[in-house]
Every structure is written in C-alpha cells, then in structure tokens.
Write a protein that holds these residues in place. Structure first.
Motif, mmCIF file in Angstrom:
data_model
loop_
_atom_site.group_PDB
_atom_site.id
_atom_site.type_symbol
_atom_site.label_atom_id
_atom_site.label_comp_id
_atom_site.label_asym_id
_atom_site.label_seq_id
_atom_site.Cartn_x
_atom_site.Cartn_y
_atom_site.Cartn_z
ATOM 1 N N GLY A 61 0.939 -1.238 -0.104
ATOM 2 C CA GLY A 61 -0.231 -0.079 -0.219
ATOM 3 C C GLY A 61 0.813 1.196 0.038
ATOM 4 N N PRO A 62 0.222 2.170 -0.719
ATOM 5 C CA PRO A 62 1.163 3.569 -0.347
ATOM 6 C C PRO A 62 1.289 4.105 0.785
ATOM 7 N N PHE A 63 1.907 5.075 0.824
ATOM 8 C CA PHE A 63 2.513 5.695 2.258
ATOM 9 C C PHE A 63 1.243 6.202 2.849
ATOM 10 N N GLY A 64 1.055 6.117 4.035
ATOM 11 C CA GLY A 64 -0.241 6.619 4.638
ATOM 12 C C GLY A 64 -1.612 6.035 4.336
ATOM 13 N N ALA A 65 -1.405 4.888 3.783
ATOM 14 C CA ALA A 65 -2.771 4.183 3.339
ATOM 15 C C ALA A 65 -3.509 3.219 4.489
ATOM 16 N N GLY A 66 -2.717 3.195 5.464
ATOM 17 C CA GLY A 66 -3.156 2.421 6.552
ATOM 18 C C GLY A 66 -2.537 0.898 6.988
ATOM 19 N N LYS A 67 -1.465 0.809 6.399
ATOM 20 C CA LYS A 67 -0.645 -0.486 6.805
ATOM 21 C C LYS A 67 -0.334 -0.926 8.154
ATOM 22 N N THR A 68 0.333 0.069 8.685
ATOM 23 C CA THR A 68 0.711 -0.041 10.130
ATOM 24 C C THR A 68 -0.490 -0.049 10.986
ATOM 25 N N VAL A 69 -1.557 0.833 10.781
ATOM 26 C CA VAL A 69 -2.697 0.660 11.543
ATOM 27 C C VAL A 69 -3.353 -0.686 11.602
ATOM 28 N N LEU A 70 -3.410 -1.256 10.316
ATOM 29 C CA LEU A 70 -4.104 -2.643 10.109
ATOM 30 C C LEU A 70 -3.526 -3.689 10.690
ATOM 31 N N GLN A 79 -1.561 -3.330 13.557
ATOM 32 C CA GLN A 79 -1.448 -3.009 14.830
ATOM 33 C C GLN A 79 -3.083 -3.637 15.291
ATOM 34 N N LEU A 80 -4.033 -3.462 14.538
ATOM 35 C CA LEU A 80 -5.470 -3.924 14.852
ATOM 36 C C LEU A 80 -5.379 -5.418 14.774
ATOM 37 N N THR A 81 -4.504 -5.945 13.867
ATOM 38 C CA THR A 81 -4.476 -7.613 13.646
ATOM 39 C C THR A 81 -3.688 -8.268 15.006
ATOM 40 N N GLY A 141 9.752 7.958 13.957
ATOM 41 C CA GLY A 141 8.436 8.555 14.774
ATOM 42 C C GLY A 141 7.480 7.424 14.872
ATOM 43 N N GLU A 142 7.281 6.589 13.646
ATOM 44 C CA GLU A 142 6.487 5.836 13.590
ATOM 45 C C GLU A 142 6.587 4.541 14.608
ATOM 46 N N VAL A 143 8.117 4.222 14.581
ATOM 47 C CA VAL A 143 8.387 2.983 15.386
ATOM 48 C C VAL A 143 8.006 3.560 17.042
ATOM 49 N N ALA A 147 -10.799 8.359 1.037
ATOM 50 C CA ALA A 147 -12.422 8.269 1.290
ATOM 51 C C ALA A 147 -12.564 7.695 2.891
ATOM 52 N N ARG A 148 -11.729 7.581 3.287
ATOM 53 C CA ARG A 148 -11.737 7.027 4.802
ATOM 54 C C ARG A 148 -12.460 5.473 4.913
ATOM 55 N N ARG A 149 -12.255 4.941 3.944
ATOM 56 C CA ARG A 149 -12.887 3.632 3.848
ATOM 57 C C ARG A 149 -11.881 2.644 4.598
ATOM 58 N N TYR A 150 -11.904 2.608 5.902
ATOM 59 C CA TYR A 150 -11.269 1.555 6.586
ATOM 60 C C TYR A 150 -11.666 0.405 6.851
ATOM 61 N N PRO A 151 -10.944 -0.699 7.086
ATOM 62 C CA PRO A 151 -9.733 -0.887 6.354
ATOM 63 C C PRO A 151 -9.620 -0.734 4.927
ATOM 64 N N ASN A 181 -15.136 0.341 12.084
ATOM 65 C CA ASN A 181 -14.756 1.326 12.676
ATOM 66 C C ASN A 181 -13.815 0.973 13.782
ATOM 67 N N ALA A 182 -12.442 1.176 13.832
ATOM 68 C CA ALA A 182 -11.538 0.885 14.649
ATOM 69 C C ALA A 182 -11.613 1.755 15.908
ATOM 70 N N PHE A 183 -12.479 2.744 16.080
ATOM 71 C CA PHE A 183 -12.660 3.511 17.345
ATOM 72 C C PHE A 183 -14.167 2.983 18.031
ATOM 73 N N ASP A 184 -14.757 1.920 17.728
ATOM 74 C CA ASP A 184 -15.890 1.486 18.149
ATOM 75 C C ASP A 184 -15.432 0.108 18.830
HETATM 76 P P1 ADP Z 1 0.954 3.537 6.406
HETATM 77 O O1 ADP Z 1 1.585 2.555 7.370
HETATM 78 O O2 ADP Z 1 0.392 2.410 5.267
HETATM 79 O O3 ADP Z 1 1.890 4.263 6.047
HETATM 80 P P2 ADP Z 1 -0.499 4.244 8.597
HETATM 81 O O4 ADP Z 1 -0.992 2.741 9.231
HETATM 82 O O5 ADP Z 1 0.448 4.830 9.478
HETATM 83 O O6 ADP Z 1 0.099 4.167 7.149
HETATM 84 O O7 ADP Z 1 -1.884 5.164 8.617
HETATM 85 C C1 ADP Z 1 -1.839 6.346 8.557
HETATM 86 C C2 ADP Z 1 -3.145 7.265 9.048
HETATM 87 O O8 ADP Z 1 -4.481 6.758 8.302
HETATM 88 C C3 ADP Z 1 -3.367 6.832 10.539
HETATM 89 O O9 ADP Z 1 -2.414 7.670 11.182
HETATM 90 C C4 ADP Z 1 -4.795 7.165 10.767
HETATM 91 O O10 ADP Z 1 -4.877 8.403 11.203
HETATM 92 C C5 ADP Z 1 -5.409 6.624 9.358
HETATM 93 N N1 ADP Z 1 -5.963 5.246 9.364
HETATM 94 C C6 ADP Z 1 -5.149 4.114 8.925
HETATM 95 N N2 ADP Z 1 -6.029 2.974 9.258
HETATM 96 C C7 ADP Z 1 -7.170 3.480 9.934
HETATM 97 C C8 ADP Z 1 -8.213 2.785 10.310
HETATM 98 N N3 ADP Z 1 -8.568 1.472 10.136
HETATM 99 N N4 ADP Z 1 -9.226 3.644 11.142
HETATM 100 C C9 ADP Z 1 -9.054 4.965 11.122
HETATM 101 N N5 ADP Z 1 -8.125 5.425 10.717
HETATM 102 C C10 ADP Z 1 -7.060 4.975 10.153
#
Ligand code: ADP
Ligand code: MG
Length: 581
Positions: A239-248, A250-252, A271-273, A427-431, A498-501
């Motif tokens: 996935g491109p930078f900032g697309a949500g790889k790391t967050v995904l 962490q959820l896993t 910073g990310e680490v 579009a904030r369609r997560y994951p 919704n990762a916040f619910d």
């Molecule tokens: P990458 O690792 O792909 O560069 P990140 O995982 O750091 O991207 O995600 C970048 C930002 O996108 C996060 O800081 C957060 O704001 C948002 N984001 C990613 N995944 C989610 C999610 N499942 N729910 C809400 N926000 C998310």
C-alpha cells in the motif's frame, strides 16, 4: 577458538573487507576492534583471502589495517523464557536497557544479553532419566506470563539421545544446566533453559509441515470473509504511504486468534516506530485482559539505524516465532515494512558490486523473499501436537506502484494479497483493502455462494459507478442503480469497520457468518422501488440501522431489537414473493 584475526583492507559504507589467513564461513560473526569498541559484523561473502562483511553499526572512523576478530559462530539469537514482552533491536539487544545504558543516542558497539541470565524460573521436568528424546522434544517447562514455556532438547541434536540426568522441580537461572543427554556414541550434551540458534537457518525439529487449511480469524470482516488468511499461511499488505498498513497490522496484532505475536518493525520513520513502542504496552489484550505486550515480542529498527541491522531484524523475528511454534503455540509474525528490508539487501548488493537485477535489487531478491515466507507453516511436532507460524508482511512501494520488484516478488509466494488503495484511504473507507484487486488462496469460513455474491456485487457496483460518471445517474437504469446501491451498502456496513468502536473494531467468526448470510438475503432481494430517490432513501435507512447493529454486542436484546427493525424495513420494501429467496 584459536586466535582468528584478520585486517581491514577496504571500507565502503557498511561493507568492510577483511584480509584473512584462517578459514571463515559465510554468515560468521566477527568483531572489528576499534580502540575500546568492538563492532559487530557478519561475513556475507568470502573470496580467496578476503572476507567481505556487513557491519551492523556506523563505520565512521574505522581505518585500514585495524584488526577484526572472527568468532566462529553464526549470527544467532538467544531463545528461552523472558522473550515475551521484550523490545529488541535487530541484533536482539533489549532496547529499553540499551537506552538506559547509553542514553538517548545509542552508542555503537554496545551489546547486551537478550535475556536476563540471573533471573530464576520455576522449572518442572516432564521427562525422566532414561527417556529417549530427539531435537525439539519437550523436557520440562517453566511458566512465562500466561504460557507454559517448554524447555526443549537442543534443536541441533542429530538422532536419538538418552536423558542421563534431569533437574527436579525448583528454581533455575539461564546458566544452570537442567538436563544432561547422551547419544549412542556417549556424546554428552547439557541442556539449559536457554538455547541459541542461527537466525538464517529455519528451526525444523518437527515431524512434518502441513498445508495451511484452518482459517486464522483476524476479526477483520473484509479479511476473514473475503480474503482470508490461514493459520500457518502467508499474506502481504502492499500500500502507498499513509494508506493504513501499520494501523491494520496493529489491529491484527490485537485481535487475531493466535497465542503470540512477533512484530518486526522496520520503520519508515523513527517516529512511527516510537509510536508503536509507546502505545503497545498500554494496550489491553481483549483476550486475556492483561497488557497486550505480555504475549508480544517486538523487534525494532528505525530508518535512523544502519540499514544492515534491518536485514537481521527480519530473521531474528522469524526465528523467535519458530521457537514458540516448537512449543505447540500459534504465532503470528508481522513484518512492517519488508520494503525497508529489501532496500538493505539492495544497498549491500551494490557495495558487493553484484550484477544488479530489476530496479537495482539483487538478482536473489525473489529467492530471499521466498525463503523468508517459507518459514511460515503449520507443523506437527513429534509428540503429536501442532504449532503454527503465520507471516504477514507489509510492502511500501514508492508511489503505491504494485508493479515494482518487491511487491511482485512477494505476490509470487504469499497465499493472500491485501492491496491497500489510496482511493479508499482518501475516502476514509477503513480498512482500506481494495476488494477489487485483493485475492486469497485460502478458504473462508463464510459460505462459498455468499462470498461469491459479495464479490459479484462489488464488481457490478463499481462498473455501474464508472458508467454513471460518464452517462450520469439519469441515464442509468433503476435496476443497475439498485445494484450500485447494494454494493455501496455492502461496503459501508460490512467491509468497513470502525476501529474506534469497541464492538465494531473486531467481529468474531460466528457473528461474521450470521451477518453475512443476513446481508446475502438483501443482496439477492428484488426490491419494489418506484424510483431512484426511493431506492436511495431506503438504502440510507438500512445503512443507518446497520451502523447501530454493528455497534451492539452480539446476542444482546439491543442486537435483537435492531435485527427485527431491519427485518421489518426489508419486508416493507421487497417484492412479496421474493422474501427469503
Ligand atoms: P501506512 O503505514 O500505510 O503508511 P498508517 O497505518 O500509518 O499508514 O496510517 C496512516 C493514518 O491513516 C493513520 O495515522 C490514521 O490516521 C489513518 N488510518 C489508517 N487506518 C485507519 C483505520 N482503520 N481507522 C481509522 N484511521 C485509520
Ligand atoms: Mg506504516
């Protein structure tokens, strides 16, 4: 080992060439003796009387002629009780202690014991003198956090050994022998709570490796239902930078149904680490109610550490994962990001002046990636129990271009592909896993025809949307428009989470099956709408109801009430003879 000293003849970034007079082997560890400092390096190529080494430290100030001491050992990790909850660097130095010792700026050449050697563990033998054992067989156990940590016969034993002595129940530290073994030739071996293992060689002290079949429930609906991962299988998340790889990931790591999670954090940015390290210990494990770190090991490298250290971190992580698999546990290894690891390979290959392959990556990039993922697997141990290592790696291709080498090499070997798209994350369609490009070779626990319907409607909905961009909504038939709404509805209420619910962030398998079959009926239903406006309004209502449903705990009166409301809403709008088709 006798005095095995060489001398530096060339320094090229992190590659140092050493003239040798003794026999050295590939992957042997050596130390550059620079004043008081001893800098760790690894032999990566031997040519004639020259050993080329990669140094796991900054090489500033080194001089031609300086001495290099060869250790006679391969790059190895310590395996034993005390690994859980730790944060290591790529060479298995415990980072918090290293920081304590060196302050904020890590000093080079400081290496610490990975495991506290003086700490005592209550050992309980499970075998007795006279028993015959093989490599990897359980001899006894200690309690490590919530796990029975088995003390196993050394993984390098050849053939059958007899136990000639085993410690009684009691407290022992890592330096005290707890068992003695001997083979047919009366060759003796001592067993300690700790053993060491070379990171680049897979631990294979098991009876057989099996095809991964059982689903690994991640509790992410989009993954489990449409692009499942199998226990002991492999998957990748490009996935491109900032697309949500790391967050995904962490959820896993929080929700996946496994015993132990090993994280190899090869950070894009320091910073990310640091963020991972700060937040991780505070996260409460939904499964045990204890800190998540109790069943986690983190191997961490940031982009500010030498690239060569990133290379080893991936191997250190997978070796630790294999170690716990040998105890009969299910382990999930998450590597983030494998692109940084590949870059380290590229850099070193450049220094070695090897013939470059595509995008200047070494020609062996593919085989290195393959042999990393091959270390995943379900295994049957000699005692009949099973363990597994599942590997999930992120890939961060520049510009999100999946055609590049690392993504392509990875796609050839993994069992599932979760491709993140910029479009979805914007579009904030997560994951933000794109259902139109992703795939999995593993079997979902959701009924096959339901899964097929899900894929079909997403495809159809996408096609209609593309068409509408050209001919507008007016030119679209009501039937097509309803398919478009169905696809969007499915995306919003099922694929997105919704990762916040508290409830919505993780959906158990049973609930996924139930909700999916409910949704299946909606996707199959024929509706009675006079016009598009009514159709849109209906799906909006439906979405609203589902949002509430997704947030209500499974099986509660609230859950049942919303289900009834949704059923009535459907009843009112479906063609009468088609209900429950
Ligand atoms: P990458 O690792 O792909 O560069 P990140 O995982 O750091 O991207 O995600 C970048 C930002 O996108 C996060 O800081 C957060 O704001 C948002 N984001 C990613 N995944 C989610 C999610 N499942 N729910 C809400 N926000 C998310
Ligand atoms: Mg990231």
């Amino acid at each position: 080992m006798t005095n095995r000293i060489g001398h530096i003849t060339k320094i090229n970034g992190n590659m140092v060439t050493v003239e040798i007079t003794t026999f050295v082997v590939q992957n042997e560890v050596a130390y550059i003796l620079h004043g008081e400092e001893r800098l760790k390096c690894e032999v990566i190529r031997v040519r004639g009387n020259l050993a080329e080494t990669q140094v796991y430290e900054n090489t500033g100030g080194l001089k031609i002629g300086e001495e290099v001491e060869f250790s006679g050992e391969l790059l190895s990790v310590d395996l034993g009780p005390g690994l859980l909850g730790q944060i290591f660097d790529g060479l298995q130095n415990p980072l918090p202690e290293l920081a304590k010792k060196c302050g904020f700026f890590l000093k080079r050449g400081v290496y610490l014991k990975a495991l506290p050697e003086e700490a005592e563990w209550e050992f309980t033998p499970t075998r007795k003198s006279g028993d015959k054992v093989r490599a990897g067989d359980k001899l006894g156990l200690v309690q490590e956090k919530i796990f029975k940590h088995y003390i196993m016969a050394p993984f390098d034993l050849q053939g059958v050994f007899e136990i000639t002595g085993i410690a009684g129940g009691g407290k022992y530290n890592l330096k005290q022998s707890v068992a003695q073994l001997k083979d047919q030739n009366a060759k003796q071996r001592e067993v300690f709570l700790k053993q060491t293992w070379p990171v680049k060689i897979p631990i294979s002290a098991y009876a057989e490796k099996l095809m991964p079949e059982e689903p690994l429930v991640t509790k992410m609906r989009l993954i489990d239902s449409l692009f499942p991962v199998a226990r002991g299988g492999t998957y990748c998340i490009p996935g491109p930078f900032g697309a949500g790889k790391t967050v995904l990931q962490q959820l896993t790591s929080r929700h996946a149904e496994v015993d132990i999670v090993v994280i190899a954090a090869c950070g894009e940015r320091a910073g990310e680490v640091v963020e991972t390290l700060k937040t991780f210990p505070e996260i409460i494990d939904p499964k045990t109610g204890r800190p998540l770190s109790d069943r986690t090991v983190i191997i961490c490298n940031t982009s500010s550490m030498p690239v060569s250290a990133r290379e080893s971190s991936v191997y250190t992580a997978v070796t630790i994962a294999e170690y716990y698999r040998q105890m009969g546990l299910n382990v999930l290894l998450l590597a983030d990001s494998t692109s940084r690891w590949a870059q380290a390979m590229r850099e070193m290959s450049g220094r070695l002046e090897e013939i470059p392959g595509e995008e200047a990556f070494p020609a062996y990039l593919e085989s290195r990636i393959a042999s990393f993922y091959e270390r995943a697997g379900v295994v049957r141990l000699h005692d009949g129990t099973f363990g597994s290592v599942t590997i999930g790696g992120t890939v961060s291709p520049a510009g999100g271009n999946f055609e590049e080498s690392v993504t392509q090499a990875t796609l050839k070997v993994v069992g599932a592909f979760h491709g993140l798209s910029r479009e979805r994350s914007d579009a904030r369609r997560y994951p933000s896993i794109d259902p139109l490009i992703s795939w999995s070779k593993y079997k979902s626990f959701v009924e096959e025809r339901h899964v097929k319907k899900g894929h079909d409607i997403l495809k159809k909905s996408h096609d209609v949307m593309q068409m509408m961009k050209v001919i507008g909504e007016e030119g679209t038939s009501l039937k097509d428009f309803i398919d478009y709404l169905k696809g969007e509805f499915f995306d919003f209420v099922y694929l997105q989470q919704n990762a916040f619910d508290e409830v919505d962030e993780a959906t158990a398998a049973e609930r996924q099956k139930y909700i999916f079959s409910f949704i299946y009926r909606i996707l199959e239903a024929e509706f009675d709408f006079p016009d598009k406006e009514k159709a849109r309004h209906f799906f909006q209502q439906l979405r609203q109801e589902f949002r509430g449903w997704n947030s209500s705990p499974w099986g509660t009166p609230e859950f049942k009430k919303i289900e009834q409301d949704i059923s009535s809403l459907l009843e009112e709008n479906t063609k009468k003879d088609k209900v429950n088709a």
